[in-house]
Enzyme design. Structure first.
Site, PDB file in Angstrom:
ATOM      1  N   GLY A 135       1.245  -1.402  -0.170  1.00  0.00           N
ATOM      2  CA  GLY A 135      -0.098  -0.405   0.105  1.00  0.00           C
ATOM      3  C   GLY A 135       0.976   1.303   0.520  1.00  0.00           C
ATOM      4  O   GLY A 135       0.402   1.852   0.089  1.00  0.00           O
ATOM      5  N   GLY A 137       4.353   2.682  -1.803  1.00  0.00           N
ATOM      6  CA  GLY A 137       5.219   3.100  -2.250  1.00  0.00           C
ATOM      7  C   GLY A 137       6.175   4.355  -2.855  1.00  0.00           C
ATOM      8  O   GLY A 137       7.232   4.469  -2.265  1.00  0.00           O
ATOM      9  N   PRO A 248      20.733  10.604  -3.371  1.00  0.00           N
ATOM     10  CA  PRO A 248      20.917  11.006  -4.400  1.00  0.00           C
ATOM     11  C   PRO A 248      22.407   9.747  -4.579  1.00  0.00           C
ATOM     12  O   PRO A 248      21.916   9.558  -6.353  1.00  0.00           O
ATOM     13  CB  PRO A 248      21.629  12.397  -4.038  1.00  0.00           C
ATOM     14  CG  PRO A 248      21.364  12.622  -2.930  1.00  0.00           C
ATOM     15  CD  PRO A 248      20.335  11.594  -2.558  1.00  0.00           C
ATOM     16  N   GLU A 250      21.487   6.801  -5.062  1.00  0.00           N
ATOM     17  CA  GLU A 250      20.512   6.008  -5.601  1.00  0.00           C
ATOM     18  C   GLU A 250      20.277   6.016  -6.832  1.00  0.00           C
ATOM     19  O   GLU A 250      20.826   5.544  -7.618  1.00  0.00           O
ATOM     20  CB  GLU A 250      19.427   5.515  -4.407  1.00  0.00           C
ATOM     21  CG  GLU A 250      18.265   4.227  -5.449  1.00  0.00           C
ATOM     22  CD  GLU A 250      17.520   4.185  -4.398  1.00  0.00           C
ATOM     23  OE1 GLU A 250      17.684   4.318  -3.259  1.00  0.00           O
ATOM     24  OE2 GLU A 250      16.213   3.365  -4.635  1.00  0.00           O
ATOM     25  N   ARG A 276      23.612  -6.616 -41.885  1.00  0.00           N
ATOM     26  CA  ARG A 276      22.514  -7.319 -42.418  1.00  0.00           C
ATOM     27  C   ARG A 276      22.174  -5.937 -43.605  1.00  0.00           C
ATOM     28  O   ARG A 276      22.427  -4.855 -43.497  1.00  0.00           O
ATOM     29  CB  ARG A 276      21.263  -6.514 -41.630  1.00  0.00           C
ATOM     30  CG  ARG A 276      19.724  -6.509 -41.452  1.00  0.00           C
ATOM     31  CD  ARG A 276      19.472  -8.028 -42.165  1.00  0.00           C
ATOM     32  NE  ARG A 276      17.792  -8.151 -42.329  1.00  0.00           N
ATOM     33  CZ  ARG A 276      17.224  -9.177 -42.622  1.00  0.00           C
ATOM     34  NH1 ARG A 276      18.490 -10.655 -42.743  1.00  0.00           N
ATOM     35  NH2 ARG A 276      16.345  -9.999 -42.660  1.00  0.00           N
TER      36      ARG A 276
END
Ligand SMILES: Cc1cc2nc3c(=O)[nH]c(=O)nc-3n(C[C@H](O)[C@H](O)[C@H](O)COP(=O)(O)OP(=O)(O)OC[C@H]3O[C@@H](n4cnc5c(N)ncnc54)[C@H](O)[C@@H]3O)c2cc1C
Length: 388
Positions: A135, A137, A248, A250, A276
């Site tokens: 419930g 985040g 910061p 993270e 290709r």
């Protein structure tokens, strides 16, 4: 893969270049051959963590007195970048190194550091951080998991979801309310060693769109008793501030992942369009291909220059939360755009799982959501801009 000559990072030095080579060899030797197996089983092998520990790829930021290299985020950035460049996108080593361990370095007591850091460096302890709940985040202040003091213990009750490394981790930072009435100021963080811990239960290893080799799990705490000494920091109620302080790095880490994947997508695509053919010409000869690659390469060059500036500022302790949020949102948005454009140049092979773009397309999607959604990043940036 072709070299696409992105700018060399100003903060790199000889030691970091040696680490970069060692990482490249490690990922090629120990990870690439097993990657499909790990995707199928939904997690990396326990053994890989121990091998990474032996190689010095865990806890590079840890000071030498606790058994680390005494390095900095630059070391972790190299380790994370090379992993993602090699396509080892799902490995939670970046979270262990650059997110979980820094909480211990910055807020851990001497006893917590001596007890936990050496085992996190060896890979005997795998780190995770459990903030998100079914419930809550984005709205982290609204978490419901509680930690009630009971003599020399805390009794933790509640559940978490979407936890990276959740099936393997045995050193989990758990965010819980020590004062349910105090909002963000009532949140505390706990260092929970889960091996043999009563009341700790893992739920499903969640099936998801991409990053299938990473175990992302539910966790349950049924009156789980941890010693009072598991509290992180000198007193209760500091958890939210600790999380805000660590964000910061993270967010920058997610920017590093995104940049490495942009480079990888471009390298694969340059190789492919040279091979290709259609209508008697190499795909590389069409002006559309050249314009698309020129635009992507220009954007990648700008992105790398910006990311490197952010890393350099972070290494000097000067990176603001707003700028780290810009790096997270803008680089992950750009990553999605470039991977999509590169996939298009592969034609039908782009969506075939034997070709690299298919997994890159799936794996990159979560980057705009976790570590704070890109919408939340924009709120943070705007708040900084509009404050009086
Ligand atoms: C693969 C994966 C790994 C993860 N790993 C971890 C982990 O290791 N540890 C952990 O604790 N969590 C982890 N998470 C959780 C992740 O951080 C959350 O999913 C994320 O923060 C978003 O929360 P939510 O999913 O509840 O979405 P919500 O918060 O419900 O958001 C839904 C939507 O509403 C938008 N929104 C919400 N609030 C606002 C607002 N104020 N203004 C504008 N828009 C808003 C969001 O941007 C989003 O688009 C992981 C998630 C995934 C999928």
């Amino acid at each position: 893969m072709s070299d696409i000559a992105l700018p060399v990072s100003s903060w790199m030095d000889e030691e970091l270049t040696m680490l970069e080579d060692a990482c490249r060899q490690f990922y090629e030797r120990e990870c690439v051959p097993h990657y499909e197996e790990w995707e199928a089983q939904g997690s990396f092998s326990r053994d890989l963590w121990l091998k990474a520990g032996e190689m010095g790829l865990l806890g590079a930021e840890v000071p030498e007195e606790y058994g680390g290299l005494g390095g900095s985020f630059a070391h972790d950035a190299v380790i994370a970048y090379q992993g993602n460049l090699a396509g080892i996108d799902g490995w939670g080593g970046g979270l262990h190194n650059s997110i979980v361990i820094p909480y211990l370095i910055h807020y851990g007591s001497e006893d917590q550091k001596m007890r936990l850091l050496p085992r996190m460096i060896s890979g005997d302890l795998i780190g995770a951080i459990a903030m998100t709940e079914p419930g809550a985040g984005s709205d982290l202040q609204n978490i419901k998991t509680s930690a009630i003091k009971d003599g020399n213990h805390y009794k933790i009750s509640g559940s978490k979801t979407f936890i990276t490394n959740g099936a393997l981790a045995n050193m989990i930072i758990v965010a819980a309310k020590t004062d349910p009435k105090a909002g963000g100021r009532g949140i505390s963080l706990f260092l929970v060693e889960t091996d043999g811990l009563d009341g700790f239960r893992r739920g499903r290893n969640l099936d998801k769109l991409g990053m299938k080799s990473n175990d992302t799990s539910e966790l349950f705490f049924d009156d789980m008793r941890v010693p009072a000494s598991a509290l992180l920091g000198p007193e209760e109620g500091k958890g939210f501030a600790q999380m805000m302080d660590q964000l910061p790095q993270e967010r920058l880490l997610i920017g590093v992942y995104a940049m490495a994947r942009i480079e990888r997508a471009l390298r694969h695509t340059v190789d492919y369009v040279k091979e290709r053919s259609a209508f008697g010409h190499k795909i590389a000869e069409f002006q559309n291909t050249q314009f698309a690659l020129a635009e992507c390469s220009t954007e990648a060059t700008i992105a790398k220059t910006f990311l490197d500036a952010c890393i350099a500022e972070h290494l000097e302790g000067k990176l603001t939360t707003e700028k780290a949020s810009m790096a997270k949102y803008w680089l992950t948005d750009l990553q999605a755009k470039i991977i999509d454009r590169c996939l298009q140049l592969f034609g039908g092979y782009g969506v075939m799982s034997e070709y690299p773009m298919e997994r890159m397309y799936r794996d990159n999607r979560i980057e705009r959501i976790y570590a704070g959604t890109n919408e939340i990043m924009k709120l943070v940036i705007a708040r900084g801009l509009l404050k009086d």
